[in-house]
Design a protein around this motif. Sequence first.
Motif, PDB file in Angstrom:
ATOM      1  N   ALA A 105       0.839  -1.209   0.000  1.00 40.93           N
ATOM      2  CA  ALA A 105       0.000   0.000   0.000  1.00 40.93           C
ATOM      3  C   ALA A 105       0.870   1.253   0.000  1.00 40.93           C
ATOM      4  CB  ALA A 105      -0.927  -0.016   1.211  1.00 40.93           C
ATOM      5  N   LYS A 106       1.925   1.238   0.785  1.00 33.76           N
ATOM      6  CA  LYS A 106       2.818   2.398   0.852  1.00 33.76           C
ATOM      7  C   LYS A 106       3.507   2.624  -0.481  1.00 33.76           C
ATOM      8  CE  LYS A 106       6.306   4.414   3.910  1.00 33.76           C
ATOM      9  NZ  LYS A 106       7.101   4.207   5.147  1.00 33.76           N
ATOM     10  N   ARG A 107       3.949   1.545  -1.159  1.00 32.70           N
ATOM     11  CA  ARG A 107       4.595   1.678  -2.463  1.00 32.70           C
ATOM     12  C   ARG A 107       3.652   2.263  -3.498  1.00 32.70           C
ATOM     13  NH1 ARG A 107       7.279  -3.171  -0.761  1.00 32.70           N
ATOM     14  NH2 ARG A 107       5.608  -4.494  -1.564  1.00 32.70           N
ATOM     15  N   ARG A 108       2.370   1.994  -3.337  1.00 25.13           N
ATOM     16  CA  ARG A 108       1.371   2.491  -4.291  1.00 25.13           C
ATOM     17  C   ARG A 108       0.898   3.902  -3.956  1.00 25.13           C
ATOM     18  NH1 ARG A 108      -3.085  -2.087  -5.443  1.00 25.13           N
ATOM     19  NH2 ARG A 108      -1.742  -3.761  -6.181  1.00 25.13           N
ATOM     20  N   GLY A 109       1.416   4.480  -2.895  1.00 22.31           N
ATOM     21  CA  GLY A 109       0.945   5.794  -2.483  1.00 22.31           C
ATOM     22  C   GLY A 109      -0.344   5.734  -1.697  1.00 22.31           C
ATOM     23  N   GLY A 110      -0.651   4.551  -1.138  1.00 17.76           N
ATOM     24  CA  GLY A 110      -1.866   4.375  -0.347  1.00 17.76           C
ATOM     25  C   GLY A 110      -1.673   4.846   1.075  1.00 17.76           C
ATOM     26  N   PRO A 111      -2.547   4.433   1.970  1.00 16.69           N
ATOM     27  CA  PRO A 111      -2.499   4.918   3.346  1.00 16.69           C
ATOM     28  C   PRO A 111      -1.246   4.459   4.083  1.00 16.69           C
ATOM     29  CG  PRO A 111      -4.055   3.105   3.147  1.00 16.69           C
ATOM     30  CD  PRO A 111      -3.660   3.476   1.753  1.00 16.69           C
ATOM     31  N   ASP A 112      -0.766   5.321   4.967  1.00 17.36           N
ATOM     32  CA  ASP A 112       0.335   4.983   5.858  1.00 17.36           C
ATOM     33  C   ASP A 112      -0.278   4.289   7.066  1.00 17.36           C
ATOM     34  OD1 ASP A 112       2.818   4.840   7.034  1.00 17.36           O
ATOM     35  OD2 ASP A 112       2.801   6.912   7.767  1.00 17.36           O
ATOM     36  N   VAL A 113      -0.016   2.997   7.205  1.00 19.14           N
ATOM     37  CA  VAL A 113      -0.701   2.180   8.206  1.00 19.14           C
ATOM     38  C   VAL A 113       0.237   1.867   9.361  1.00 19.14           C
ATOM     39  CG1 VAL A 113      -1.954   0.030   8.636  1.00 19.14           C
ATOM     40  CG2 VAL A 113      -2.145   1.166   6.405  1.00 19.14           C
ATOM     41  N   GLU A 114      -0.282   2.017  10.560  1.00 19.79           N
ATOM     42  CA  GLU A 114       0.419   1.631  11.778  1.00 19.79           C
ATOM     43  C   GLU A 114      -0.284   0.406  12.356  1.00 19.79           C
ATOM     44  OE1 GLU A 114       1.198   3.473  16.280  1.00 19.79           O
ATOM     45  OE2 GLU A 114       0.096   4.614  14.767  1.00 19.79           O
ATOM     46  N   LEU A 115       0.478  -0.631  12.677  1.00 27.40           N
ATOM     47  CA  LEU A 115      -0.090  -1.861  13.214  1.00 27.40           C
ATOM     48  C   LEU A 115       0.373  -2.061  14.648  1.00 27.40           C
ATOM     49  CD1 LEU A 115      -1.637  -4.557  12.842  1.00 27.40           C
ATOM     50  CD2 LEU A 115       0.518  -5.542  11.987  1.00 27.40           C
ATOM     51  N   VAL A 116      -0.580  -2.256  15.555  1.00 25.42           N
ATOM     52  CA  VAL A 116      -0.287  -2.554  16.951  1.00 25.42           C
ATOM     53  C   VAL A 116      -0.805  -3.960  17.233  1.00 25.42           C
ATOM     54  CG1 VAL A 116      -0.666  -1.891  19.354  1.00 25.42           C
ATOM     55  CG2 VAL A 116      -0.476  -0.125  17.588  1.00 25.42           C
ATOM     56  N   VAL A 117       0.073  -4.844  17.695  1.00 25.58           N
ATOM     57  CA  VAL A 117      -0.280  -6.239  17.955  1.00 25.58           C
ATOM     58  C   VAL A 117      -0.069  -6.545  19.432  1.00 25.58           C
ATOM     59  CG1 VAL A 117       0.208  -8.654  17.422  1.00 25.58           C
ATOM     60  CG2 VAL A 117       0.349  -6.925  15.617  1.00 25.58           C
ATOM     61  N   ALA A 118      -1.120  -6.988  20.093  1.00 30.53           N
ATOM     62  CA  ALA A 118      -1.030  -7.415  21.490  1.00 30.53           C
ATOM     63  C   ALA A 118      -1.366  -8.895  21.540  1.00 30.53           C
ATOM     64  CB  ALA A 118      -1.990  -6.616  22.367  1.00 30.53           C
ATOM     65  N   GLY A 119      -0.348  -9.706  21.688  1.00 32.79           N
ATOM     66  CA  GLY A 119      -0.542 -11.156  21.730  1.00 32.79           C
ATOM     67  C   GLY A 119       0.796 -11.844  21.872  1.00 32.79           C
ATOM     68  N   ALA A 120       0.810 -12.958  22.545  1.00 30.30           N
ATOM     69  CA  ALA A 120       2.063 -13.673  22.795  1.00 30.30           C
ATOM     70  C   ALA A 120       2.627 -14.255  21.507  1.00 30.30           C
ATOM     71  CB  ALA A 120       1.823 -14.790  23.811  1.00 30.30           C
ATOM     72  N   GLY A 121       3.954 -14.236  21.385  1.00 27.92           N
ATOM     73  CA  GLY A 121       4.623 -14.916  20.280  1.00 27.92           C
ATOM     74  C   GLY A 121       4.703 -14.126  18.993  1.00 27.92           C
ATOM     75  N   GLY A 122       4.623 -12.809  19.068  1.00 29.12           N
ATOM     76  CA  GLY A 122       4.615 -12.009  17.851  1.00 29.12           C
ATOM     77  C   GLY A 122       5.934 -11.347  17.508  1.00 29.12           C
ATOM     78  N   ASP A 123       7.031 -11.728  18.170  1.00 30.15           N
ATOM     79  CA  ASP A 123       8.308 -11.039  17.957  1.00 30.15           C
ATOM     80  C   ASP A 123       8.788 -11.109  16.511  1.00 30.15           C
ATOM     81  OD1 ASP A 123       8.297 -10.373  20.607  1.00 30.15           O
ATOM     82  OD2 ASP A 123       9.730 -11.920  21.228  1.00 30.15           O
ATOM     83  N   SER A 124       8.508 -12.207  15.819  1.00 35.92           N
ATOM     84  CA  SER A 124       8.970 -12.346  14.432  1.00 35.92           C
ATOM     85  C   SER A 124       8.332 -11.322  13.505  1.00 35.92           C
ATOM     86  CB  SER A 124       8.697 -13.759  13.922  1.00 35.92           C
ATOM     87  OG  SER A 124       7.299 -14.009  13.844  1.00 35.92           O
ATOM     88  N   LEU A 125       7.226 -10.729  13.929  1.00 34.06           N
ATOM     89  CA  LEU A 125       6.581  -9.695  13.111  1.00 34.06           C
ATOM     90  C   LEU A 125       7.487  -8.484  12.951  1.00 34.06           C
ATOM     91  CD1 LEU A 125       2.967  -9.894  14.585  1.00 34.06           C
ATOM     92  CD2 LEU A 125       3.781 -10.863  12.410  1.00 34.06           C
ATOM     93  N   LEU A 126       8.320  -8.221  13.945  1.00 35.31           N
ATOM     94  CA  LEU A 126       9.255  -7.102  13.840  1.00 35.31           C
ATOM     95  C   LEU A 126      10.289  -7.365  12.755  1.00 35.31           C
ATOM     96  CD1 LEU A 126       9.752  -6.355  17.642  1.00 35.31           C
ATOM     97  CD2 LEU A 126       8.294  -5.125  16.005  1.00 35.31           C
ATOM     98  N   ASP A 127      10.692  -8.628  12.572  1.00 34.11           N
ATOM     99  CA  ASP A 127      11.613  -8.985  11.491  1.00 34.11           C
ATOM    100  C   ASP A 127      10.954  -8.765  10.137  1.00 34.11           C
ATOM    101  OD1 ASP A 127      13.535  -9.761  13.375  1.00 34.11           O
ATOM    102  OD2 ASP A 127      12.788 -11.824  13.422  1.00 34.11           O
ATOM    103  N   THR A 128       9.673  -9.147  10.042  1.00 31.57           N
ATOM    104  CA  THR A 128       8.942  -8.920   8.789  1.00 31.57           C
ATOM    105  C   THR A 128       8.845  -7.433   8.496  1.00 31.57           C
ATOM    106  OG1 THR A 128       7.616 -10.910   9.200  1.00 31.57           O
ATOM    107  CG2 THR A 128       6.770  -9.351   7.564  1.00 31.57           C
TER     108      THR A 128
END
Length: 205
Positions: free
Chosen positions: A78-101
């Motif tokens: 979406a950002k590459r296309r000039g779409g919305p700048d999205v912020e994602l907040v994740v509250a849940g166990a085991g999500g550390d790999s999302l930071l790598d993504t």
Amino acid sequence: AEHVVVTSPALATLMRGRFPDLPATHFSCIPNAFQDVDSTPAGSGEQTRGRLRVAYTGSLAYGRLDQTAGLIRGMAEAKRRGGPDVELVVAGAGGDSLLDTALAEGLEGNVTVLGQVSRDESVRIQREADALLLLQPRQMGAREAIPAKLFEYMERRRNVLGLVGASPGARIIEENGLGVVSLQEDPRSIAESLTALARCVADRP
């Protein structure tokens, strides 16, 4: 079990068919009820922060972690296309790999992973979001199940972004104008859904 309660009539019918030796009354359908519905809808965070804040609070197990990583790739598209700048907040166990993504996609400043939080903190995160992410992985085989999380999100009176496939949850979102469903989970489809979600938030916070 002495009795089985499900959340959709179609699922009750499916269960009765799977267990023909049990009486039909062994299965009941009770759609999830609301608890405390927020009295005031959200303001438009996109207008005040310049970003569209999407939050997820819940389990990342059974394929939900992969779905969330796919959302991050859709955010980058979406950002590459000039779409919305999205912020994602994740509250849940085991999500550390999302930071790598997020780092791999150049979105390290757009993704926050909080780990397990209390119920009160979860509600606070939902209330501060512009939209709430609903996940239902296809591999769970949940053809007729409705995630209880959807009803919790409806209590918050926020737009919902559904990665739920062609499911009863998707029908509830679409038929009642609760937000946007991305039926496909490739980055291009998610990017298009995020653009539609931004319009929903702007038109009806």
